[in-house]
Design a protein around this motif. Structure first.
Motif, short mmCIF file in Angstrom:
data_model
loop_
_atom_site.label_atom_id
_atom_site.label_comp_id
_atom_site.label_asym_id
_atom_site.label_seq_id
_atom_site.Cartn_x
_atom_site.Cartn_y
_atom_site.Cartn_z
N ALA A 13 0.92 -1.26 -0.04
CA ALA A 13 -0.09 0.03 0.07
C ALA A 13 0.89 1.33 -0.07
O ALA A 13 0.14 2.38 -0.14
CB ALA A 13 -0.80 -0.06 1.22
N GLY A 14 2.29 1.15 0.11
CA GLY A 14 3.15 2.36 0.12
C GLY A 14 3.37 2.92 1.50
O GLY A 14 3.76 4.06 1.28
N VAL A 15 3.08 2.00 2.33
CA VAL A 15 3.36 2.81 3.88
C VAL A 15 4.65 2.24 4.43
O VAL A 15 4.87 1.03 4.50
CB VAL A 15 2.08 2.26 4.93
CG1 VAL A 15 2.38 2.52 6.23
CG2 VAL A 15 0.60 2.68 4.31
N PRO A 16 5.45 3.32 4.68
CA PRO A 16 6.69 3.04 5.33
C PRO A 16 6.54 2.61 6.63
O PRO A 16 6.27 3.35 7.64
CB PRO A 16 7.59 4.34 4.93
CG PRO A 16 6.46 5.28 5.06
CD PRO A 16 5.17 4.74 4.73
N ALA A 17 6.66 1.23 6.94
CA ALA A 17 6.26 0.74 8.31
C ALA A 17 7.36 0.99 9.42
O ALA A 17 7.39 1.31 10.38
CB ALA A 17 6.27 -0.86 8.51
N GLN A 18 8.69 1.05 8.93
CA GLN A 18 9.79 1.28 9.79
C GLN A 18 9.56 2.72 10.41
O GLN A 18 9.73 2.86 11.55
CB GLN A 18 11.22 1.26 9.14
CG GLN A 18 11.64 -0.17 8.51
CD GLN A 18 11.94 -1.01 9.98
OE1 GLN A 18 10.82 -1.36 10.61
NE2 GLN A 18 13.04 -0.73 10.42
N ARG A 19 9.24 3.72 9.72
CA ARG A 19 9.27 5.01 10.16
C ARG A 19 7.96 5.14 11.11
O ARG A 19 8.07 5.79 12.12
CB ARG A 19 8.97 6.05 9.07
CG ARG A 19 10.18 6.16 8.17
CD ARG A 19 9.88 7.48 7.24
NE ARG A 19 10.97 7.20 6.06
CZ ARG A 19 10.88 7.74 5.01
NH1 ARG A 19 9.66 8.23 4.61
NH2 ARG A 19 11.88 7.64 4.13
N GLY A 20 6.87 4.43 10.73
CA GLY A 20 5.55 4.47 11.77
C GLY A 20 5.92 3.82 13.23
O GLY A 20 5.65 4.14 14.27
N ARG A 26 9.03 6.59 19.79
CA ARG A 26 9.34 7.80 20.13
C ARG A 26 8.14 8.53 21.10
O ARG A 26 8.45 9.18 22.18
CB ARG A 26 9.49 8.77 19.14
CG ARG A 26 10.91 8.82 18.54
CD ARG A 26 11.26 9.93 17.57
NE ARG A 26 12.17 9.47 16.55
CZ ARG A 26 11.98 8.85 15.60
NH1 ARG A 26 10.69 8.89 14.98
NH2 ARG A 26 12.95 8.66 14.54
N HIS A 27 6.79 8.36 20.52
CA HIS A 27 5.71 8.78 21.40
C HIS A 27 5.69 7.77 22.73
O HIS A 27 5.33 8.77 23.56
CB HIS A 27 4.55 8.60 20.50
CG HIS A 27 3.15 9.19 21.39
ND1 HIS A 27 2.94 10.48 21.22
CD2 HIS A 27 2.15 8.50 21.92
CE1 HIS A 27 1.82 10.70 22.16
NE2 HIS A 27 1.31 9.54 22.20
#
Length: 69
Positions: A13-20, A26-27
């Motif tokens: 789907a084009g979602v960069p999982a690592q960044r998420g 971080r949150h």
């Protein structure tokens, strides 16, 4: 559904999982001490330590261990 198939679907789907994932951690480290988050998620303390620094967290003085003495 398992993590691998979910990751494949996210990539398709084009979602960069690592960044998420890093963003979510971080949150978390802004809300709880990095060592606690590391132990809960199975990460190394240094990894969450770097993420708390990047996120501007204030848990730098947390001392893990038994404080009942």
């Amino acid at each position: 559904m398992d993590p691998t198939s979910l990751l494949d679907q996210l990539r398709a789907a084009g979602v960069p999982a690592q960044r998420g994932r890093a963003s979510a951690i971080r949150h978390l480290v802004l809300q709880a001490p990095a060592p606690v988050v590391a132990r809960a998620l199975g990460y190394h303390d240094k990894t969450t330590g770097h993420l708390v620094t990047e996120a501007g967290g204030t848990w730098s003085r947390y001392a893990p261990g038994d404080h009942t003495r």
